[in-house]
Design a protein around this motif. Structure first.
Motif, PDB file in Angstrom:
ATOM      1  N   THR A   6       9.452 -15.771  -3.246  1.00 17.54           N
ATOM      2  CA  THR A   6       9.757 -14.887  -2.123  1.00 17.54           C
ATOM      3  C   THR A   6       8.490 -14.502  -1.372  1.00 17.54           C
ATOM      4  OG1 THR A   6      11.647 -13.998  -3.306  1.00 17.54           O
ATOM      5  CG2 THR A   6      10.807 -12.686  -1.474  1.00 17.54           C
ATOM      6  N   ARG A   7       8.544 -14.645  -0.045  1.00 19.67           N
ATOM      7  CA  ARG A   7       7.457 -14.162   0.806  1.00 19.67           C
ATOM      8  C   ARG A   7       7.814 -12.735   1.218  1.00 19.67           C
ATOM      9  NH1 ARG A   7       6.891 -17.039   6.067  1.00 19.67           N
ATOM     10  NH2 ARG A   7       5.292 -15.479   6.412  1.00 19.67           N
ATOM     11  N   TRP A   8       7.383 -11.761   0.458  1.00 18.56           N
ATOM     12  CA  TRP A   8       7.700 -10.367   0.746  1.00 18.56           C
ATOM     13  C   TRP A   8       7.035  -9.953   2.042  1.00 18.56           C
ATOM     14  CZ3 TRP A   8      11.605  -8.788  -1.866  1.00 18.56           C
ATOM     15  CH2 TRP A   8      11.823  -9.275  -3.155  1.00 18.56           C
ATOM     16  N   LEU A   9       7.622  -8.960   2.699  1.00 16.11           N
ATOM     17  CA  LEU A   9       7.034  -8.431   3.924  1.00 16.11           C
ATOM     18  C   LEU A   9       5.712  -7.752   3.602  1.00 16.11           C
ATOM     19  CD1 LEU A   9      10.132  -6.823   5.702  1.00 16.11           C
ATOM     20  CD2 LEU A   9       9.179  -9.116   6.019  1.00 16.11           C
ATOM     21  N   THR A  10       4.769  -7.938   4.506  1.00 18.06           N
ATOM     22  CA  THR A  10       3.505  -7.219   4.373  1.00 18.06           C
ATOM     23  C   THR A  10       3.744  -5.771   4.770  1.00 18.06           C
ATOM     24  OG1 THR A  10       2.836  -7.599   6.665  1.00 18.06           O
ATOM     25  CG2 THR A  10       2.227  -9.321   5.047  1.00 18.06           C
ATOM     26  N   ASP A  11       2.781  -4.921   4.509  1.00 17.93           N
ATOM     27  CA  ASP A  11       2.909  -3.514   4.916  1.00 17.93           C
ATOM     28  C   ASP A  11       3.080  -3.416   6.427  1.00 17.93           C
ATOM     29  OD1 ASP A  11       2.687  -2.721   2.287  1.00 17.93           O
ATOM     30  OD2 ASP A  11       0.582  -2.105   2.453  1.00 17.93           O
ATOM     31  N   LEU A  12       2.348  -4.231   7.180  1.00 17.11           N
ATOM     32  CA  LEU A  12       2.445  -4.235   8.644  1.00 17.11           C
ATOM     33  C   LEU A  12       3.844  -4.670   9.079  1.00 17.11           C
ATOM     34  CD1 LEU A  12       1.031  -3.952  11.411  1.00 17.11           C
ATOM     35  CD2 LEU A  12       0.369  -6.369  11.171  1.00 17.11           C
ATOM     36  N   TRP A  17       9.618  -3.622  10.639  1.00 16.02           N
ATOM     37  CA  TRP A  17      10.989  -3.991  10.308  1.00 16.02           C
ATOM     38  C   TRP A  17      11.891  -2.782  10.098  1.00 16.02           C
ATOM     39  CZ3 TRP A  17      14.709  -7.124  10.809  1.00 16.02           C
ATOM     40  CH2 TRP A  17      15.818  -7.087   9.978  1.00 16.02           C
ATOM     41  N   ILE A  18      11.430  -1.801   9.374  1.00 12.90           N
ATOM     42  CA  ILE A  18      12.285  -0.656   9.036  1.00 12.90           C
ATOM     43  C   ILE A  18      12.746   0.091  10.295  1.00 12.90           C
ATOM     44  CG2 ILE A  18      12.341   1.573   7.828  1.00 12.90           C
ATOM     45  CD1 ILE A  18      10.634   0.116   5.616  1.00 12.90           C
ATOM     46  N   PRO A  19      11.856   0.401  11.256  1.00  8.61           N
ATOM     47  CA  PRO A  19      12.355   1.033  12.476  1.00  8.61           C
ATOM     48  C   PRO A  19      13.232   0.103  13.327  1.00  8.61           C
ATOM     49  CG  PRO A  19       9.966   1.309  12.283  1.00  8.61           C
ATOM     50  CD  PRO A  19      10.399   0.393  11.189  1.00  8.61           C
ATOM     51  N   LEU A  20      12.937  -1.203  13.308  1.00  6.07           N
ATOM     52  CA  LEU A  20      13.791  -2.148  14.044  1.00  6.07           C
ATOM     53  C   LEU A  20      15.195  -2.144  13.460  1.00  6.07           C
ATOM     54  CD1 LEU A  20      14.351  -4.421  16.070  1.00  6.07           C
ATOM     55  CD2 LEU A  20      13.410  -6.025  14.392  1.00  6.07           C
ATOM     56  N   LEU A  21      15.309  -2.225  12.163  1.00  5.37           N
ATOM     57  CA  LEU A  21      16.612  -2.215  11.503  1.00  5.37           C
ATOM     58  C   LEU A  21      17.355  -0.908  11.770  1.00  5.37           C
ATOM     59  CD1 LEU A  21      18.596  -3.663   9.636  1.00  5.37           C
ATOM     60  CD2 LEU A  21      17.365  -2.675   7.698  1.00  5.37           C
ATOM     61  N   SER A  22      16.643   0.207  11.668  1.00  9.73           N
ATOM     62  CA  SER A  22      17.252   1.513  11.930  1.00  9.73           C
ATOM     63  C   SER A  22      17.771   1.591  13.363  1.00  9.73           C
ATOM     64  CB  SER A  22      16.220   2.614  11.674  1.00  9.73           C
ATOM     65  OG  SER A  22      16.764   3.867  12.009  1.00  9.73           O
ATOM     66  N   THR A  23      16.976   1.119  14.307  1.00 10.70           N
ATOM     67  CA  THR A  23      17.389   1.134  15.712  1.00 10.70           C
ATOM     68  C   THR A  23      18.587   0.230  15.931  1.00 10.70           C
ATOM     69  OG1 THR A  23      15.144   1.629  16.420  1.00 10.70           O
ATOM     70  CG2 THR A  23      16.616   0.707  18.083  1.00 10.70           C
TER      71      THR A  23
END
Length: 155
Positions: A6-12, A17-23
């Motif tokens: 798995t290529r996990w998401l970097t902190d950046l 991603w989290i605000p994009l998903l929330s929006t």
């Protein structure tokens, strides 16, 4: 990296991603709320009517409209039934292809979209464009165009 790793998401990436998903989850509900209160329409119904309103003849094949609306034909058909009951859209066979059905925005439908658009645009402006600079609007447009293309949709 090995296959299956798995290529996990970097902190950046996670910070974006989290605000994009929330929006992506919250924006349709916020638009639905305004459209229901002001016009008795869902965001999806308004989007279908707006898509028809932007065509010269106010008409599209149901299959094309489903693609534009990112919908299945059965879901779109149910929405068109409701819009038809309200006199905003009519459905008829495509005279050039008997296997296809056309959806056409009626005069009442054009009036409904025209009456609904100012409040909808004000809500979109408040929730999105008033929150960012013109440079960020250009960036947003470029980013969304790339993401939409990756999802297989025209911008």
């Amino acid at each position: 990296m090995q296959k299956g790793e798995t290529r996990w998401l970097t902190d950046l990436e996670a910070a974006a991603w989290i605000p994009l998903l929330s929006t992506a989850m919250r924006l349709p509900a916020a638009l639905d709320q305004q459209l229901q209160a002001d016009a008795g329409l869902s965001n999806f119904e308004y989007g279908v009517m707006a898509a028809l309103s932007m065509r010269a003849e106010k008409t599209m094949r149901m299959s094309e409209l489903a693609r534009v609306a990112n919908s299945t034909l059965p879901r779109l058909s149910k929405v068109i039934d409701r819009l038809d009951r309200n006199g905003w859209v009519v459905r008829r066979p495509d005279p050039t292809d008997g296997r296809s059905t056309l959806a056409t925005l009626t005069r009442l439908g054009v009036e409904k979209v025209s009456a609904t658009a100012p409040g909808h645009v004000a809500r979109v402006r408040h929730l999105v464009f008033d929150q960012i600079t013109p440079a960020q609007v250009r960036q947003l447009g470029a980013i969304m165009t790339k993401l939409s293309a990756a999802l297989g949709h025209e911008a």
